[in-house]
Design an enzyme around this catalytic site. Structure first.
Site, PDB file in Angstrom:
ATOM      1  N   CYS A   2       0.705  -1.329  -0.044  1.00 43.41           N
ATOM      2  CA  CYS A   2      -0.014   0.115  -0.127  1.00 43.41           C
ATOM      3  C   CYS A   2       0.868   1.202  -0.079  1.00 43.41           C
ATOM      4  O   CYS A   2       2.046   1.334   0.514  1.00 43.41           O
ATOM      5  CB  CYS A   2      -0.692  -0.023   1.096  1.00 43.41           C
ATOM      6  N   ARG A  27       4.436   0.063  -6.468  1.00 37.64           N
ATOM      7  CA  ARG A  27       4.582  -0.494  -5.354  1.00 37.64           C
ATOM      8  C   ARG A  27       3.647  -1.848  -5.549  1.00 37.64           C
ATOM      9  O   ARG A  27       3.513  -2.696  -4.597  1.00 37.64           O
ATOM     10  CB  ARG A  27       4.414   0.234  -4.257  1.00 37.64           C
ATOM     11  N   TRP A  79      -3.250  -2.401  -1.058  1.00 42.02           N
ATOM     12  CA  TRP A  79      -3.023  -3.889  -1.595  1.00 42.02           C
ATOM     13  C   TRP A  79      -3.562  -4.775  -0.454  1.00 42.02           C
ATOM     14  O   TRP A  79      -3.182  -4.819   0.564  1.00 42.02           O
ATOM     15  CB  TRP A  79      -1.561  -4.457  -1.557  1.00 42.02           C
ATOM     16  N   ASN A 103      -1.225   1.960   6.120  1.00 44.25           N
ATOM     17  CA  ASN A 103      -0.678   0.966   5.707  1.00 44.25           C
ATOM     18  C   ASN A 103      -0.196   0.167   6.828  1.00 44.25           C
ATOM     19  O   ASN A 103       0.174   0.572   7.902  1.00 44.25           O
ATOM     20  CB  ASN A 103       0.722   1.475   5.124  1.00 44.25           C
ATOM     21  N   GLY A 104       0.049  -1.228   6.496  1.00 46.22           N
ATOM     22  CA  GLY A 104       0.482  -2.192   7.780  1.00 46.22           C
ATOM     23  C   GLY A 104      -0.490  -3.170   7.877  1.00 46.22           C
ATOM     24  O   GLY A 104      -1.754  -3.448   7.180  1.00 46.22           O
ATOM     25  N   GLU A 484      18.404 -17.438  -8.203  1.00 46.50           N
ATOM     26  CA  GLU A 484      17.727 -16.166  -8.730  1.00 46.50           C
ATOM     27  C   GLU A 484      17.151 -16.053  -9.919  1.00 46.50           C
ATOM     28  O   GLU A 484      16.155 -15.241 -10.043  1.00 46.50           O
ATOM     29  CB  GLU A 484      19.001 -15.184  -8.278  1.00 46.50           C
ATOM     30  N   LYS A 488      13.551 -14.873 -10.857  1.00 39.45           N
ATOM     31  CA  LYS A 488      13.094 -13.674 -11.861  1.00 39.45           C
ATOM     32  C   LYS A 488      12.228 -14.082 -12.994  1.00 39.45           C
ATOM     33  O   LYS A 488      11.230 -13.326 -13.071  1.00 39.45           O
ATOM     34  CB  LYS A 488      14.442 -13.060 -12.460  1.00 39.45           C
ATOM     35  N   GLU A 491       8.417 -14.460 -11.365  1.00 36.89           N
ATOM     36  CA  GLU A 491       7.754 -13.704 -10.951  1.00 36.89           C
ATOM     37  C   GLU A 491       7.117 -12.318 -12.019  1.00 36.89           C
ATOM     38  O   GLU A 491       6.082 -11.984 -11.841  1.00 36.89           O
ATOM     39  CB  GLU A 491       8.456 -12.768  -9.699  1.00 36.89           C
ATOM     40  N   HIS A 507      18.430 -37.449  -8.911  1.00 38.64           N
ATOM     41  CA  HIS A 507      17.792 -37.830  -7.464  1.00 38.64           C
ATOM     42  C   HIS A 507      16.087 -37.741  -7.436  1.00 38.64           C
ATOM     43  O   HIS A 507      15.584 -37.730  -6.258  1.00 38.64           O
ATOM     44  CB  HIS A 507      18.210 -37.375  -6.186  1.00 38.64           C
ATOM     45  N   LYS A 606       6.435  -3.892  -4.347  1.00 37.74           N
ATOM     46  CA  LYS A 606       8.133  -3.780  -4.184  1.00 37.74           C
ATOM     47  C   LYS A 606       8.575  -3.954  -2.764  1.00 37.74           C
ATOM     48  O   LYS A 606       9.698  -4.229  -2.633  1.00 37.74           O
ATOM     49  CB  LYS A 606       8.248  -2.182  -4.752  1.00 37.74           C
TER      50      LYS A 606
HETATM   51  C1  F6R Z   1      12.202 -10.233  -6.218  1.00 35.72           C
HETATM   52  C2  F6R Z   1      12.193  -9.388  -5.244  1.00 35.72           C
HETATM   53  C3  F6R Z   1      12.019  -9.937  -3.809  1.00 35.72           C
HETATM   54  C4  F6R Z   1      12.706  -9.008  -2.756  1.00 35.72           C
HETATM   55  C5  F6R Z   1      12.260  -9.237  -1.269  1.00 35.72           C
HETATM   56  C6  F6R Z   1      13.117  -8.573  -0.184  1.00 35.72           C
HETATM   57  O1  F6R Z   1      12.749  -9.954  -7.454  1.00 35.72           O
HETATM   58  O2  F6R Z   1      12.482  -8.249  -5.309  1.00 35.72           O
HETATM   59  O3  F6R Z   1      12.247 -11.126  -3.806  1.00 35.72           O
HETATM   60  O4  F6R Z   1      14.054  -9.234  -2.971  1.00 35.72           O
HETATM   61  O5  F6R Z   1      11.180  -9.012  -1.179  1.00 35.72           O
HETATM   62  O6  F6R Z   1      13.054  -7.088  -0.600  1.00 35.72           O
HETATM   63  P1  F6R Z   1      14.041  -6.292   0.152  1.00 35.72           P
HETATM   64  O7  F6R Z   1      15.233  -6.439  -0.576  1.00 35.72           O
HETATM   65  O8  F6R Z   1      13.494  -4.799   0.034  1.00 35.72           O
HETATM   66  O9  F6R Z   1      14.276  -6.658   1.508  1.00 35.72           O
END
Ligand code: F6R
Length: 611
Positions: A2, A27, A79, A103-104, A484, A488, A491, A507, A606
């Site tokens: 949010c 976000r 959100w 927010n929260g 990773e 990517k 997501e 396995h 985000k």
């Molecule tokens: C994936 C991504 C998330 C963040 C995770 C932690 O692309 O961005 O997996 O890495 O939510 O976020 P931060 O680094 O802000 O603690």
């Protein structure tokens, strides 16, 4: 997650609210709304859906009534957590004599709801926010003082919150309070504002006040007053954002994600400039200079994957044991922590709830905490014993790209620094390793953008975007790149993918390989290349379609039975991060080919400020 915004002091705050909400879109959100004061009282316009839908609703209102204007207003992008995305669940929420955005998460909302209902409060929505609004209203009815009411309600509430509130009795003032959720305040051009994210205030000012935990504030025009829970006024020093407004824009790229991938060489140079003196690593940290038992890394998602990269180098170079923990598990697993251990938190945003909770757990156990954070002044940065900044600049796209690269590069320097401090390597070899790392990864990443490489990445993306399942395999540090790379892809393209240490395939997972299933094989290690090649043969003999991501050196030295190859012109020792850039670019291209918006993947936000 949010977003909150609030403006007071302008003739008409509504366009400012809408612009600021648009800048928070990245976000992730599912509803939006605003509330503003008018001569007839507070007016709320809100809707599920995008800001465009909110604008249309405002237009309809203007057509039916009059032009909208008000000098004081608050806005929100929601959100959904409690209750589906719907008009009624959208913020702002109004309870009796106040209107609020939040927010929260209010953890004890069910308890509070019951006691408020017994006192005659009724509720329209399914949200925890409406309960919080009612609790503040209850406290206001007892104290007749907005600041006292906010503090008292904050004591009643368990959970995280940033509240922006307009009280009917003070229709031209914005009140706010925060705990564990980000919120800043700022003043410019006779106007005062609050925002959950600095990006939203950048068009107005680069100066802002970080709001301390549990502090309440009131904004009257461009005057801002902060109060602690005893009602004492606080003197909060103003800080300045070093990012430019331009930094936060797309700068001609079709998507932020692509812009941010292309910014990686620059972000790396900024990071090296802040963490090296001459050709030697120089991490400014007392903790790293002291005795260290085990380093426990706690982080989420991509940041946790950077932790896996760090473990490889810290153990290899500095010979210090490292555990890498998913923060949401670490905080509940009663970790074994010893007095000489340190907890290292890695976070781009510095606001991730589980990482913050891990930090607090370590502090409660009197364990030293060090954080690697991108956003200055964020909660994790403020609360850690020491903080190292990654200097990646703002990362707007939801999927983390340049922040990961810069986290890994910073952690490599940290590993070298530790090795040097503990006498595991000589200054001469540290210098050599450092300068070759800097040179190779900057030029390696830049070479990923050469047409000869991007055309190969494009071809791989063409194949993968037409499939539903993908596997990533690698050995050693390459298996961490797989994890990773796979995250990517899934997501932003919504293609299912799994990462495997190559030796584990046989396995179990190899049973999923059939004709045409894409398997991305990463090879940078000469010592395990032969083993990787046998694994690739096993995959190919079951019909798998192998796309190899390798260093040029590996491609030249070994005969790899691939179907396609992306070969990166970079020495093998430092090819990991350039290969990661290539994997990020491939994921981006897959999303675009599928007609998806890589900047705003579904269901994702985000900054994950709730657990
Ligand atoms: C994936 C991504 C998330 C963040 C995770 C932690 O692309 O961005 O997996 O890495 O939510 O976020 P931060 O680094 O802000 O603690």
């Amino acid at each position: 997650m949010c977003g909150i915004i609030g403006f007071t002091g302008h003739k008409n705050c509504v366009p400012h609210l809408l612009d600021a909400l648009s800048s928070l879109e990245y976000r992730g959100y599912d509803s939006a709304g605003i509330a503003y004061s008018t001569d007839e009282g507070i007016r709320i316009i809100k809707t599920s859906g995008k800001i465009e839908a909110l604008k249309n609703k405002i237009k309809d209102y203007e057509t039916a009534h009059c032009n909208i204007s008000g000098d004081c207003g608050i806005g929100h992008t929601r959100w959904a957590t409690h209750g589906e995305p719907s008009d009624v669940n959208s913020h702002p929420h109004r309870v009796r004599d106040l209107t609020l955005v939040h927010n929260g998460i209010i953890e004890n909302y069910a308890e509070l709801k019951e006691s408020l209902a017994a006192k005659g409060y009724t509720f329209l929505s399914e949200t925890d926010t409406e309960i919080a609004a009612a609790q503040i209203s209850l406290r206001y009815s007892e104290t007749s003082d907005p600041i006292k009411a906010l503090h008292k309600a904050a004591e009643d509430i368990r959970g995280s919150f940033a509240f922006g509130v307009i009280f009917d009795d003070y229709p031209h003032k914005i009140y706010a309070i925060r705990r564990d959720s980000p919120l800043v305040a700022a003043a410019a051009d006779g106007c005062g504002m609050i925002a959950s994210d600095i990006t939203a205030i950048l068009p107005h000012t680069r100066k802002y006040f970080p709001i301390p935990e549990n502090a309440a504030l009131v904004i009257d025009g461009d005057e801002i007053f902060f109060f602690d829970r005893f009602g004492r006024e606080l003197d909060i020093p103003e800080e300045e954002v070093t990012w430019s407004t331009e930094d936060a824009r797309r700068g001609g790229y079709p998507h932020f994600m692509l812009k941010e991938i292309f910014e990686e060489p620059h972000a790396l140079r900024e990071t090296f400039a802040s963490k090296m003196v001459g050709n030697l690593p120089a991490i400014n940290s007392k903790i790293l200079s002291s005795r260290i038992g085990t380093i426990h890394i706690a982080a989420c998602g991509t940041a946790m994957h950077a932790g896996l990269f760090a473990k490889h180098y810290i153990e290899k170079l500095a010979k210090i044991p490292v555990t890498v923990n998913i923060a949401s598990e670490f905080r509940y697993c009663d970790p074994l922590l010893d007095g000489e251990d340190i907890v290292l938190l890695i976070s781009q945003s510095g606001e991730t709830a589980d990482t913050l909770a891990s930090l607090r757990l370590a502090k409660s156990r009197e364990i030293r905490t060090l954080s690697l954070v991108n956003v200055a002044g964020s909660a994790i940065a403020r609360e850690s014993d020491e903080v190292i900044y990654t200097c990646a600049g703002p990362e707007i796209a939801v999927a983390s790209t340049k922040a990961y690269i810069v986290q890994c590069a910073s952690l490599y320097l940290l590993a070298l620094d530790l090795a040097l401090k503990r006498g595991m390597i000589s200054a001469e070899s540290a210098e050599k390793m450092c300068s070759s790392f800097v040179r190779d990864i900057c030029s390696g990443i830049s070479s990923v953008f050469d047409y000869s490489v991007t055309e190969k990445i494009d071809k791989a993306a063409e194949y993968i975007s037409a499939r539903r399942h993908v596997f990533y395999i690698g050995r050693g540090i390459d298996s961490h790149l797989c994890t990773e790379g796979s995250l990517k892809l899934k997501e932003i393209s919504y293609i299912h993918s799994e990462a495997y240490a190559a030796g584990e395939m046989k396995h179990g997972t190899i049973s999923l390989i059939e004709d045409g299933v894409p398997v991305i094989a990463i090879i940078t290690e000469i010592s395990t290349a032969e083993k990787m090649i046998s694994g690739i043969r096993e995959v190919k003999s079951r019909g798998g379609y192998v796309i190899a991501f390798v260093s040029e050196e590996i491609a030249d030295k070994f005969e790899i039975p691939y179907d396609e190859v992306v070969s990166i012109p970079c020495p093998s020792t430092h090819a990991h991060l350039p290969i990661m850039t290539a994997l990020q670019l491939m994921a981006y291209k897959c999303a675009v080919k599928l007609g998806l918006d890589p900047d705003k993947p579904r269901n994702l936000a985000k900054s994950v400020t709730v657990e």
